[in-house]
Every structure is written in structure tokens, then in C-alpha cells.
Design a protein around this motif. Structure first.
Motif, PDB file in Angstrom:
ATOM      1  N   GLY A  89      -8.118  21.649   0.514  1.00 30.03           N
ATOM      2  CA  GLY A  89      -8.842  20.581   1.171  1.00 30.03           C
ATOM      3  C   GLY A  89      -7.963  19.862   2.185  1.00 30.03           C
ATOM      4  N   GLY A  90      -8.075  18.540   2.222  1.00 31.71           N
ATOM      5  CA  GLY A  90      -7.296  17.756   3.164  1.00 31.71           C
ATOM      6  C   GLY A  90      -5.869  17.525   2.733  1.00 31.71           C
ATOM      7  N   ARG A  91      -5.479  18.134   1.618  1.00 29.48           N
ATOM      8  CA  ARG A  91      -4.141  17.918   1.084  1.00 29.48           C
ATOM      9  C   ARG A  91      -3.165  19.029   1.476  1.00 29.48           C
ATOM     10  N   VAL A  92      -3.601  19.914   2.372  1.00 28.64           N
ATOM     11  CA  VAL A  92      -2.726  20.982   2.847  1.00 28.64           C
ATOM     12  C   VAL A  92      -2.755  21.023   4.372  1.00 28.64           C
ATOM     13  N   SER A  93      -1.682  21.526   4.946  1.00 25.50           N
ATOM     14  CA  SER A  93      -1.597  21.798   6.382  1.00 25.50           C
ATOM     15  C   SER A  93      -1.291  23.278   6.531  1.00 25.50           C
ATOM     16  N   VAL A 138       0.858  -1.191   0.000  1.00 23.80           N
ATOM     17  CA  VAL A 138       0.000   0.000   0.000  1.00 23.80           C
ATOM     18  C   VAL A 138       0.886   1.231   0.000  1.00 23.80           C
ATOM     19  N   SER A 139       0.707   2.061  -1.012  1.00 23.22           N
ATOM     20  CA  SER A 139       1.522   3.268  -1.087  1.00 23.22           C
ATOM     21  C   SER A 139       1.010   4.300  -0.093  1.00 23.22           C
ATOM     22  N   ALA A 140       1.920   4.943   0.578  1.00 22.64           N
ATOM     23  CA  ALA A 140       1.547   5.950   1.572  1.00 22.64           C
ATOM     24  C   ALA A 140       1.008   7.198   0.887  1.00 22.64           C
ATOM     25  N   ALA A 141      -0.005   7.782   1.509  1.00 27.20           N
ATOM     26  CA  ALA A 141      -0.550   9.026   0.965  1.00 27.20           C
ATOM     27  C   ALA A 141       0.511  10.114   1.065  1.00 27.20           C
ATOM     28  N   PRO A 142       0.564  10.990   0.067  1.00 28.34           N
ATOM     29  CA  PRO A 142       1.558  12.061   0.137  1.00 28.34           C
ATOM     30  C   PRO A 142       1.316  12.963   1.336  1.00 28.34           C
ATOM     31  N   ALA A 143       2.379  13.450   1.897  1.00 26.20           N
ATOM     32  CA  ALA A 143       2.257  14.356   3.043  1.00 26.20           C
ATOM     33  C   ALA A 143       1.554  15.636   2.610  1.00 26.20           C
ATOM     34  N   PRO A 144       0.724  16.214   3.476  1.00 27.34           N
ATOM     35  CA  PRO A 144       0.057  17.466   3.108  1.00 27.34           C
ATOM     36  C   PRO A 144       1.074  18.577   2.863  1.00 27.34           C
ATOM     37  N   VAL A 145       0.719  19.491   1.984  1.00 29.04           N
ATOM     38  CA  VAL A 145       1.600  20.609   1.651  1.00 29.04           C
ATOM     39  C   VAL A 145       1.597  21.598   2.811  1.00 29.04           C
ATOM     40  N   PRO A 146       2.764  21.896   3.397  1.00 24.88           N
ATOM     41  CA  PRO A 146       2.809  22.868   4.502  1.00 24.88           C
ATOM     42  C   PRO A 146       2.684  24.302   3.972  1.00 24.88           C
ATOM     43  N   VAL A 147       1.714  25.029   4.498  1.00 22.36           N
ATOM     44  CA  VAL A 147       1.423  26.392   4.036  1.00 22.36           C
ATOM     45  C   VAL A 147       1.365  27.329   5.237  1.00 22.36           C
ATOM     46  N   SER A 202      -0.447  34.730   6.224  1.00 23.32           N
ATOM     47  CA  SER A 202      -0.233  35.811   7.183  1.00 23.32           C
ATOM     48  C   SER A 202      -1.447  36.041   8.074  1.00 23.32           C
ATOM     49  N   THR A 203      -2.653  35.820   7.540  1.00 20.48           N
ATOM     50  CA  THR A 203      -3.871  35.954   8.340  1.00 20.48           C
ATOM     51  C   THR A 203      -4.789  34.780   8.056  1.00 20.48           C
ATOM     52  N   ASN A 204      -5.776  34.600   8.911  1.00 19.19           N
ATOM     53  CA  ASN A 204      -6.703  33.494   8.703  1.00 19.19           C
ATOM     54  C   ASN A 204      -7.615  33.696   7.511  1.00 19.19           C
ATOM     55  N   VAL A 205      -7.682  34.923   6.978  1.00 21.03           N
ATOM     56  CA  VAL A 205      -8.426  35.153   5.736  1.00 21.03           C
ATOM     57  C   VAL A 205      -7.798  34.314   4.623  1.00 21.03           C
ATOM     58  N   TYR A 206      -6.501  34.474   4.441  1.00 20.19           N
ATOM     59  CA  TYR A 206      -5.812  33.726   3.392  1.00 20.19           C
ATOM     60  C   TYR A 206      -5.662  32.260   3.762  1.00 20.19           C
ATOM     61  N   GLY A 207      -5.510  31.985   5.060  1.00 18.14           N
ATOM     62  CA  GLY A 207      -5.440  30.600   5.488  1.00 18.14           C
ATOM     63  C   GLY A 207      -6.698  29.841   5.130  1.00 18.14           C
ATOM     64  N   ASP A 208      -7.854  30.468   5.291  1.00 19.01           N
ATOM     65  CA  ASP A 208      -9.112  29.809   4.963  1.00 19.01           C
ATOM     66  C   ASP A 208      -9.225  29.565   3.459  1.00 19.01           C
ATOM     67  N   VAL A 209      -8.821  30.535   2.665  1.00 19.66           N
ATOM     68  CA  VAL A 209      -8.883  30.358   1.211  1.00 19.66           C
ATOM     69  C   VAL A 209      -7.998  29.182   0.789  1.00 19.66           C
ATOM     70  N   VAL A 210      -6.803  29.100   1.363  1.00 23.92           N
ATOM     71  CA  VAL A 210      -5.912  27.974   1.052  1.00 23.92           C
ATOM     72  C   VAL A 210      -6.574  26.653   1.436  1.00 23.92           C
ATOM     73  N   GLU A 211      -7.219  26.601   2.585  1.00 17.91           N
ATOM     74  CA  GLU A 211      -7.861  25.365   3.026  1.00 17.91           C
ATOM     75  C   GLU A 211      -9.015  24.981   2.101  1.00 17.91           C
ATOM     76  N   GLN A 212      -9.753  25.965   1.601  1.00 15.56           N
ATOM     77  CA  GLN A 212     -10.848  25.654   0.692  1.00 15.56           C
ATOM     78  C   GLN A 212     -10.326  25.104  -0.631  1.00 15.56           C
ATOM     79  N   ILE A 213      -9.188  25.578  -1.062  1.00 17.94           N
ATOM     80  CA  ILE A 213      -8.618  25.108  -2.332  1.00 17.94           C
ATOM     81  C   ILE A 213      -7.823  23.822  -2.132  1.00 17.94           C
TER      82      ILE A 213
END
Length: 282
Positions: A33-37, A8-17, A20-31
Motif C-alpha cells: 500500500g502506501g507504506r512502500v516505495s 506529533v510523531s513522524a510517519a515512518p518512511a516508506p520501505v524502499p523496494v 525486477s519487473t512491474n509484475v512484481y512491483g505491482d504485487v509489492v504495491e498491493q501488499i
């Protein structure tokens, strides 16, 4: 015993992001998804981003980041300073102001609060998806699809501001700071606040008595139909302006610079537009 099950291949590690503010943090999370940290440096609605002092934890997170999203335009300069100190030259750094393409006016002034500009946020979504896809090519299609979904929702908000403009174009309003001006302009509203007032408030300077009186006269003389008030950097002089609006039965529309607790970007913008629309209908 052979089970017939391959490795079983391991899932790729989430992209560390880092954002500067939670405004942009939320936009990154929406784009992403579960593939970013995502780490959002400023997430406290009571914190003024202009005066933020970055910590050792911020330095550490920036040293690890593959993607960094900042506002730019002098709003969150600590990001660039700390990135240089962290010696992280490989991170994909996205400046929302650069993405916006906005330039200073003839006086050299730039309204850097571009997250209130919906077309800028649409372009930013594409740029974030591109950066994430570069770091994690296997997920690039997911990032692009999520960005398109985000942009579709932004388009609905833009249609809403267009309807407000059709109904209220030219309506005079006042602001305590330039923070919401991209949104009020999209709605066709005209800012009547003396520039010396809103600029002094934004810089944390004392407002000259003459300028304060000129601003208060907007409400005592019923020269504006709404006040858009930045709750996040309220002070004695902005409270006087808010009181003057309320005393003269002029609607006050509160705004902030970071996401309120429990809100995502799209819901927050929808709330801001709703409040503005209702104020104008009054």
C-alpha cells in the motif's frame, strides 16, 4: 502559550523496494500500500527482460533497497550481479522461483515464468508481507491483511481455471514460447508445440526449417484449438506461426511478460484467462 497538543510523531518512511519487473512491483504495491516505495526496473511492454541491460540508476536504486523482488531462475540475472556491485548485503532478496519450489525437469529445463502460476503468486504474497513486516514491524499487520486480500482474489482466478479445466481438459493448444504454460496447464490444456520451436524462440535462436514446418502443420492440419502467442518477443518466425493460426481460423490468445499499461496483476491475469476461455469456447 501552551496549546495542550503533544509532539506529533513522524510517519515512518516508506520501505524502499526494487522489483525486477512491474509484475512484481505491482504485487509489492498491493501488499505494501502506501507504506512502500517501489521501483520496477523493467516496465516497458516492448522490452524483452531476457536481454535487459541494467543502468547506473538501477545500480543506485538497488544500493538503497531494503527489499528486492526478482523472478530468479536465470530470468533476471542482472539483479544479483548489480546487488553484489552495490554491496547491499542487508536487503531482503526474494526469488519468485525459489518461493515456487519448482525444480528443473529430467533434461535440466525449468520454466522460469512463475508469475503465470497462481499458487506460486499466493506463496509469494506471504513472503513479501513477511519481508516488509521485518523491515517495518509497526506495519506488519497491514502487510499481512493486504496479502490475505490479494490471495483471496487469486483464489477466485484459480476457481476460474478449474472451471475451464472441467470443460476443456485435454484440449490441444500451441504456444510460441513457454511463457504461459503454467496457466494453460492449470486449465487442463495440452501443449502440442515442438519443444525445439518454443525453446529456440525463447533463446532468440533461429528455428530449424523442419521444426518450423512441424509447428505450422499444427494449424494447417487443425491439430490445435488455440495459439497462445507472446507478443513481447515476436519475430519473423513467430509471426509466420501466428499468420498460420489466423489463416486457419484458429484463435490467437496474446500474452506478455510484463504488465500492459494501466493494468494491475490481478486484472491482467483475469484478462488472460478471459481471452483463453473465449478462445476455447470458439
Amino acid at each position: 502559550m501552551c496549546t495542550g497538543v503533544g509532539p506529533v510523531s513522524a510517519a515512518p518512511a516508506p520501505v524502499p523496494v526494487v522489483a525486477s519487473t512491474n509484475v512484481y512491483g505491482d504485487v509489492v504495491e498491493q501488499i505494501g500500500g502506501g507504506r512502500v516505495s517501489v521501483v520496477s526496473v523493467i516496465s516497458d511492454p516492448a522490452q524483452d527482460p531476457h536481454s535487459y541491460e541494467a543502468s547506473a540508476r538501477t545500480q543506485l536504486e538497488l544500493s538503497r533497497a531494503a527489499v528486492v523482488v526478482e523472478n530468479g531462475g536465470g530470468y533476471d540475472d542482472f539483479v544479483g550481479r548489480m546487488l553484489r556491485s552495490a554491496e547491499n548485503s542487508s536487503a531482503h532478496v526474494i526469488s519468485a522461483v525459489q518461493v515456487s519450489g519448482k525444480e528443473p525437469d529430467e533434461d535440466g529445463e525449468l520454466n522460469e515464468h512463475v508469475w503465470y502460476d497462481l499458487p506460486t503468486m499466493s506463496r509469494l504474497a506471504d513472503r513479501i508481507a513477511q519481508a516488509l513486516g521485518t523491515v517495518s514491524p509497526a506495519d506488519a499487520d497491514v502487510f499481512r491483511k493486504n496479502a490475505e486480500d490479494f490471495k483471496d482474489e487469486l483464489a477466485k482466478l484459480e476457481q476460474w481455471t478449474d472451471r475451464i479445466e472441467a470443460d476443456h481438459a485435454g484440449t490441444p493448444v500451441a504456444v510460441t514460447e513457454p511463457v504461459p504454460l503454467y496457466l494453460t496447464e492449470a486449465c487442463g490444456l495440452v501443449n502440442k508445440t515442438p519443444a525445439a520451436f518454443s525453446e529456440a524462440v525463447e533463446e532468440g535462436d533461429e528455428v530449424a526449417p523442419r521444426v518450423l514446418q512441424q509447428t505450422l502443420a499444427l494449424f494447417t492440419g487443425a491439430r490445435v484449438q488455440a495459439l497462445v502467442h507472446n507478443e513481447q518477443t515476436s519475430g519473423a518466425q513467430t509471426e509466420k506461426v501466428k499468420d498460420a493460426a489466423e489463416d486457419n481460423r484458429i484463435p490467437v490468445v496474446p500474452v506478455t511478460e510484463t504488465l500492459p499499461q494501466g493494468k494491475d496483476y490481478l486484472g491482467w491475469m483475469a484478462d488472460n484467462i478471459t481471452a483463453l476461455d473465449r478462445a476455447l469456447e470458439r
